[in-house]
Design a protein around this motif. Structure first.
Motif, PDB file in Angstrom:
ATOM      1  N   VAL A 110     -14.539  -5.862   0.348  1.00 21.89           N
ATOM      2  CA  VAL A 110     -13.346  -6.375  -0.325  1.00 21.89           C
ATOM      3  C   VAL A 110     -13.362  -7.896  -0.258  1.00 21.89           C
ATOM      4  O   VAL A 110     -13.708  -8.482   0.777  1.00 21.89           O
ATOM      5  CB  VAL A 110     -12.064  -5.827   0.333  1.00 21.89           C
ATOM      6  N   ASN A 122      -5.765  -1.264  10.524  1.00 17.24           N
ATOM      7  CA  ASN A 122      -6.312  -2.609  10.394  1.00 17.24           C
ATOM      8  C   ASN A 122      -6.405  -3.266  11.768  1.00 17.24           C
ATOM      9  O   ASN A 122      -5.454  -3.201  12.549  1.00 17.24           O
ATOM     10  CB  ASN A 122      -5.414  -3.443   9.472  1.00 17.24           C
ATOM     11  N   ASN A 137       0.810  -1.218   0.000  1.00 14.50           N
ATOM     12  CA  ASN A 137       0.000   0.000   0.000  1.00 14.50           C
ATOM     13  C   ASN A 137       0.847   1.274   0.000  1.00 14.50           C
ATOM     14  O   ASN A 137       0.521   2.236  -0.702  1.00 14.50           O
ATOM     15  CB  ASN A 137      -0.922   0.008   1.224  1.00 14.50           C
ATOM     16  N   CYS A 192     -13.524  -0.239   4.981  1.00 14.65           N
ATOM     17  CA  CYS A 192     -12.957  -1.040   3.892  1.00 14.65           C
ATOM     18  C   CYS A 192     -12.830  -2.461   4.445  1.00 14.65           C
ATOM     19  O   CYS A 192     -11.861  -2.777   5.134  1.00 14.65           O
ATOM     20  CB  CYS A 192     -11.606  -0.463   3.470  1.00 14.65           C
ATOM     21  N   TRP A 193     -13.809  -3.303   4.158  1.00 12.68           N
ATOM     22  CA  TRP A 193     -13.990  -4.535   4.938  1.00 12.68           C
ATOM     23  C   TRP A 193     -13.738  -5.803   4.131  1.00 12.68           C
ATOM     24  O   TRP A 193     -14.354  -6.027   3.096  1.00 12.68           O
ATOM     25  CB  TRP A 193     -15.410  -4.574   5.491  1.00 12.68           C
ATOM     26  N   PRO A 213      -7.322  -7.188   4.573  1.00 13.15           N
ATOM     27  CA  PRO A 213      -7.618  -6.939   3.158  1.00 13.15           C
ATOM     28  C   PRO A 213      -6.553  -6.104   2.460  1.00 13.15           C
ATOM     29  O   PRO A 213      -6.340  -6.258   1.259  1.00 13.15           O
ATOM     30  CB  PRO A 213      -8.966  -6.206   3.201  1.00 13.15           C
ATOM     31  N   HIS A 214      -5.872  -5.229   3.184  1.00 14.64           N
ATOM     32  CA  HIS A 214      -4.861  -4.364   2.583  1.00 14.64           C
ATOM     33  C   HIS A 214      -3.666  -5.145   2.043  1.00 14.64           C
ATOM     34  O   HIS A 214      -3.001  -4.714   1.106  1.00 14.64           O
ATOM     35  CB  HIS A 214      -4.380  -3.333   3.599  1.00 14.64           C
ATOM     36  N   LEU A 249     -10.124  -0.793   8.438  1.00 13.07           N
ATOM     37  CA  LEU A 249     -10.021  -2.066   7.725  1.00 13.07           C
ATOM     38  C   LEU A 249     -10.182  -3.204   8.731  1.00 13.07           C
ATOM     39  O   LEU A 249      -9.277  -3.500   9.503  1.00 13.07           O
ATOM     40  CB  LEU A 249      -8.674  -2.173   7.008  1.00 13.07           C
ATOM     41  N   GLU A 272      -7.647  -3.631  -4.635  1.00 11.34           N
ATOM     42  CA  GLU A 272      -8.969  -3.093  -4.292  1.00 11.34           C
ATOM     43  C   GLU A 272      -8.889  -2.093  -3.147  1.00 11.34           C
ATOM     44  O   GLU A 272      -9.563  -1.058  -3.167  1.00 11.34           O
ATOM     45  CB  GLU A 272      -9.924  -4.231  -3.935  1.00 11.34           C
ATOM     46  N   VAL A 273      -8.082  -2.393  -2.147  1.00 11.40           N
ATOM     47  CA  VAL A 273      -7.976  -1.511  -0.988  1.00 11.40           C
ATOM     48  C   VAL A 273      -7.321  -0.191  -1.372  1.00 11.40           C
ATOM     49  O   VAL A 273      -7.783   0.888  -0.970  1.00 11.40           O
ATOM     50  CB  VAL A 273      -7.198  -2.205   0.152  1.00 11.40           C
ATOM     51  N   ASN A 274      -6.255  -0.238  -2.140  1.00 10.12           N
ATOM     52  CA  ASN A 274      -5.585   0.994  -2.554  1.00 10.12           C
ATOM     53  C   ASN A 274      -6.535   1.902  -3.328  1.00 10.12           C
ATOM     54  O   ASN A 274      -6.563   3.120  -3.111  1.00 10.12           O
ATOM     55  CB  ASN A 274      -4.357   0.676  -3.408  1.00 10.12           C
TER      56      ASN A 274
END
Length: 460
Positions: A433, A258, A197, A396-397, A439-440, A284, A446-448
């Motif tokens: 996500v 997170n 990230n 952001c899950w 998820p990151h 997250l 997707e997270v970025n």
């Protein structure tokens, strides 16, 4: 049912079950860990001494049996120059290591490994076994201040504040004049967990990632840990590093985290000391306790014998679990469990970034203190923190998280709507996500994109 309700609602998903991994998965806030079922806080046990003693013995046998010698190891801390291997997960598990290196310590400058690194073209941060940069955090959160406060309280004397300096590992990338994003890792991880990230986000923003006190390559003082320690660390980091990085005292900031880092991020974002600079908060798979809708019932004071046995058994069980779960093979197993979609990213560098800090001589004691303090002690409820937020929030899950279920995000959405309905400045957005607990790192693309879309809106 009352006892069940209390235990599940006060469940702390970011602590020991991540490493002992004895789950009973019946939905969000009912995925209970070893201690919440077998060894709940003393206040909830009452005076059932005989029953608790039996349960305590069973707990000890269940965890200690596969790693009995771990208790011996816990009483004899690993020396400063314990030898580890740096090549692969399988090599780290061998009893005979053919290419050993000393356990690294934090460096005071940017490591050579980043000298040729270009975040504009590389999508992944290089792993540094020595940490990255160091921030000297001067704070009242230290063993001397805690002991002084306790002694003064016992003597009914005014509290005095003693300060100490802790070395905090962190990394900063991106243009210094750009708006800032601060990334906060979860329990047991480090700044390196944002490896996919940092480079991408830093192409348009000034991005920081730091190791929380007691984790990663930050100092690990033997002291009491609670959520307030990490909140104050992030608050001071924003004030002393982020806002001073470009001599811009009005630089806008987004804080993201997170798991435990998510809880810390929202706790810091709502703090009045930096609230005016925080433009948004990204959660997250954030951890934390929710209030019991039926109220928190006070428990009876435990029998002194029960308290003594509880402390002894807890220390034994946690000691054994720490030694067992810091082994590379076990770390890999746990990570694969929480990376259910893309376990390819569970590689040797990620495992080493988690295992190496655990070899610090103080790591086992810090682990014990974090578990026992946050597993039963008072802390801010997620409900109250969400109510205090004055900025937009991005959920952001990772919807396939086996630890913190999607129902936790559902409840956060309901709470936010309850407290901030009708506000144009305090909106909440949710992005689902295809990933698990992290998820990151499991689905960074997707997270970025979700974070970039969010900061584009809040930095207008």
């Amino acid at each position: 049912m009352g006892a069940w309700r209390e235990r599940t609602n006060n469940y702390d998903p970011f602590f020991l079950q991540n490493y002992v991994s004895l789950h009973h998965e019946t939905g969000a806030h009912k995925s209970i860990n070893y201690f919440s079922t077998m060894m709940p806080p003393l206040s909830s046990r009452g005076n059932n001494t005989a029953g608790y003693v039996v349960v305590s013995i069973l707990c000890a046998i269940a965890v200690i049996h596969p790693c009995l010698m771990s208790v011996v190891a816990f009483t004899h801390p690993i020396p400063q120059r314990t030898i580890i291997h740096k090549k692969s997960i399988s090599a780290l598990n061998e009893s005979v290591l053919d290419s050993p290196v000393a356990v690294p310590t934090a460096s005071n400058g940017m490591p050579d490994i980043l000298s040729d690194f270009c975040h504009g073209t590389s999508p992944r941060l290089p792993y540094s076994p020595n940490g990255y940069s160091t921030w000297k955090w001067v704070t009242h959160h230290n063993p001397i201040a805690q002991q002084t406060t306790a002694n003064n309280a016992d003597a009914n004397e005014p509290t005095t504040t003693a300060t100490a300096t802790h070395s905090i590992n962190y990394l900063a990338l991106g243009p210094t004049s750009a708006p800032a994003i601060v990334l906060i890792h979860g329990f047991g991880a480090s700044a390196y967990h944002w490896r996919h990230n940092l480079p991408v986000l830093a192409r348009s923003h000034r991005v920081y990632a730091l190791d929380l006190l007691g984790f990663g390559w930050s100092d690990k003082p033997v002291m009491d840990y609670d959520a307030g320690v990490w909140r104050d660390q992030v608050v001071d980091f924003v004030r002393e590093v982020v806002l001073r990085d470009d001599d811009d005292s009005a630089r806008p900031v987004v804080v993201a985290g997170n798991s435990l880092g998510g809880y810390t991020a929202m706790y810091a974002a709502g703090d009045e000391r930096i609230r005016e600079y925080v433009r948004g908060c990204v959660l997250l798979n954030s951890a934390g306790r929710f209030r019991d809708p039926e109220g928190d019932a006070p428990g009876a004071e435990p029998n002194p014998i029960v308290r003594y046995i509880s402390a002894a058994v807890q220390r034994m069980v946690i000691a054994a679990s720490f030694i067992y779960t810091k082994q590379p093979a076990r770390i890999e197993q746990i990570l694969r469990n929480v990376y259910p979609v893309n376990s390819v990213n569970v590689d040797s560098e990620l495992v080493q970034s988690i295992q190496t800090p655990s070899l610090d001589p103080n790591a086992a004691e810090v682990f014990y203190r974090v578990i026992t303090k946050n597993g039963s002690g008072p802390q801010a409820y997620v409900d109250d923190i969400i109510q205090s937020l004055e900025c937009p929030v991005l959920l952001c899950w990772g919807e396939k998280d086996p630890w913190i279920r999607s129902a936790a995000a559902d409840r956060m959405e309901r709470l936010h709507a309850q407290f901030h309905q009708g506000s144009n400045d305090r909106w909440m957005r949710r992005v689902s996500v295809d990933a698990g607990h992290c998820p990151h790192d499991e689905n960074p693309e997707e997270v970025n994109q979700a974070i970039l879309d969010f900061v584009k809106d809040v930095f207008r």
